[in-house]
Scaffold this active site. Structure first.
Site, PDB file in Angstrom:
ATOM      1  N   SER A  14       0.790  -1.156  -0.085  1.00  0.00           N
ATOM      2  CA  SER A  14      -0.037   0.014  -0.153  1.00  0.00           C
ATOM      3  C   SER A  14       0.870   1.383  -0.054  1.00  0.00           C
ATOM      4  CB  SER A  14      -0.888  -0.019   1.237  1.00  0.00           C
ATOM      5  OG  SER A  14      -1.728   0.940   1.191  1.00  0.00           O
ATOM      6  N   HIS A  26      -2.491  -0.992  -3.524  1.00  0.00           N
ATOM      7  CA  HIS A  26      -3.663  -0.046  -3.181  1.00  0.00           C
ATOM      8  C   HIS A  26      -3.270   1.306  -4.051  1.00  0.00           C
ATOM      9  CE1 HIS A  26      -4.498  -1.801   0.721  1.00  0.00           C
ATOM     10  NE2 HIS A  26      -5.016  -2.584   0.051  1.00  0.00           N
ATOM     11  N   ASP A  79      -4.745  -4.402   5.809  1.00  0.00           N
ATOM     12  CA  ASP A  79      -5.264  -5.243   4.463  1.00  0.00           C
ATOM     13  C   ASP A  79      -4.233  -6.179   4.492  1.00  0.00           C
ATOM     14  OD1 ASP A  79      -6.632  -6.313   2.410  1.00  0.00           O
ATOM     15  OD2 ASP A  79      -6.268  -4.864   1.173  1.00  0.00           O
TER      16      ASP A  79
END
Lengths: 280, 202
Positions: free
Chosen positions: B22, B49, B142
């Site tokens: 991310s 992401h 996540d």
């Protein structure tokens, strides 16, 4: 540590999902057996947790006996969220490259398969009206799910969707403002009833139902991604048989014609926008 | 810590690498590619992401650092050796039983789409113990659920050393969620993945 050799072997939950899909088909005729398992299993698991089922067999028991549960579950498996003018580039290509060809038709029939709550069907209706084709076009907007069709036919959406809708519309090359086609109030916006007149919302299951004949355009966006390749092939053939020669096919931005049978050919109008034309 | 186990062939064969990253992820992916063999063979999937609604340019950027074919997969595209796949922005990236990608527009999971958890889970279901999952820098949790899943199916998990990560929450969440195999710097992750590739060719 237990190591699992995956091979062809399914785990308990996977087996239960297979049984559930078989039961749903045998009892109510809904056929999810050829849906992509990766997303289907996740939707089943999500449905169970949202509706407080601990065990899949309890859900299955209820599904077999309770039609209301079935309708609710099918909605859970199939509902897709969308926006007005989702992927503006797609609508720009329709406007700039497809509309000029559609003009030569005295009557234009468009099938929007898997229209969900209707945002994109109305988007197309707006575009056709802007281009002066509203009077002679009919959009058949279909979905497997009767509940979303009810919502779609109302043409009422939450205000929080409006910002994206306006922004998307602006990027499609429209000569007006989105607000010319909607009325806003009470945290909602309402599609101009005039735009509904040429949309027919009706239930249709791509897996089990038949062709829609002689369409000038078929639009089916972000539905095929939930199907296995074999089912994609079947549905793409269905679309092909529903299209006029020279008719147009519009898919979702990450969908392709890779599952098309070899005997069928399309010409790419714009590969990146996923707009194709039937050539044989 | 498990170096010996790895090189002695506890993991006999690795058939897929999935990476979750991310905040700060792009730079780390570049470092990873710089340290991997240019013609790395094991198919590798990066779930990064990104901002939705715009073409990311990430594959083009990464392609400068490898001879692998870097691309955003289309729906139902088959997974092939020598390819580096980047999850397309704003779609969940899943893997189906017949080892093809399956995209989904289901709601974001914990505000993420693509969700690293969903990608890890579906990869674990299909690849079982032939899967390696890597969790790199990131500002959320996540991937933690997914790591647990990979371990349950017998896969191998590498986590970037939180001390090296630009943002350490994601590696830390993964470490807390399951007994991961190795917590190492990105250069060592590359080394380890190279080692797996030797097994891949054998």
């Amino acid at each position: 540590m237990v190591t699992v050799d995956r091979g062809e072997q399914l785990n308990e939950f996977e087996v239960e999902v297979e049984c559930l899909m078989e039961a749903l088909y045998l009892r109510w005729g809904y056929d999810f057996r050829e849906y992509s398992r990766a997303s289907l299993r996740r939707r089943v698991a999500r449905y169970m947790s949202d509706n407080h089922f601990q065990r899949l067999c309890d859900l299955q028991h209820d599904l077999i006996r309770n039609k209301k549960r079935c309708v609710h579950f099918v909605r859970g498996l199939t509902v897709n969220v969308t926006d007005m003018f989702r992927d503006p580039k797609f609508y720009r290509v329709i406007r700039e490259q497809v509309v000029p060809e559609l003009r030569s038709h005295p009557f234009i029939k468009i099938w929007h398969a898997g229209c969900s709550t209707g945002e994109e069907a109305y988007s197309m209706s707006i575009l056709l009206h802007e281009e002066g084709l509203g009077e002679r076009a009919v959009i058949y907007a279909t979905d497997i799910n009767s509940q979303v069709l009810e919502q779609a036919s109302k043409g009422v959406y939450h205000e929080k969707m409006l910002l994206a809708a306006r922004e998307n519309y602006g990027a499609t090359g429209g000569s007006n403002r989105l607000d010319d086609f909607i009325s806003v109030g009470y945290e909602r916006f309402l599609i101009d009833p005039e735009l509904k007149k040429n949309i027919v919302f009706t239930q249709h299951d791509l897996v089990t139902d038949q062709v829609f004949g002689e369409m000038q355009m078929v639009i089916c966006r972000n539905v095929l991604i939930y199907f296995r390749r074999e089912l994609q092939t079947k549905v793409l053939t269905l679309f092909h048989n529903s299209l006029d020669m020279g008719g147009f096919l519009g898919l979702g931005m990450k969908e392709s014609l890779r599952s098309l049978p070899n005997s069928i050919r399309y010409k790419a109008i714009d590969e990146s926008a996923r707009v194709f034309q039937r050539v044989d | 810590m498990n170096q010996q186990e790895c090189s002695s062939g506890l993991i006999k064969q690795v058939e897929l690498v999935v990476i979750g990253a991310s905040s700060g992820g792009l730079d780390v992916l570049i470092t990873l590619l710089q340290h991997l063999p240019r013609h790395y063979q094991i198919p590798t999937v990066a779930v990064l992401h990104q901002r939705p609604n715009r073409s990311s340019g990430v594959p083009e950027m990464l392609a400068k650092y490898t001879h692998m074919k870097v691309q955003e997969p289309e729906d139902k595209q088959g997974i092939e050796a020598g390819n580096f796949y980047v999850a397309p922005p704003n779609y969940h990236l899943l893997i189906d039983n017949d080892r093809v990608f399956s995209l989904s527009l289901d709601a974001p999971l914990n505000f993420c789409r693509p969700s690293i958890d969903m990608a890890f889970e579906s990869a674990a279901e299909v690849y079982g113990d032939k899967l390696v999952g890597c969790v790199l820098t990131g500002a959320n949790s996540d991937g933690a659920e997914g790591v647990r899943y990979i371990k349950r199916y017998g896969g191998h998990v590498l986590v970037q050393d939180p001390a090296q990560a630009t943002v350490d929450s994601m590696p830390r969440a993964a470490i807390a969620a399951a007994e991961v195999d190795e917590i190492i710097k990105i250069e060592q992750i590359a080394e380890r993945l190279s080692l797996f590739a030797e097994g891949h060719q054998a």
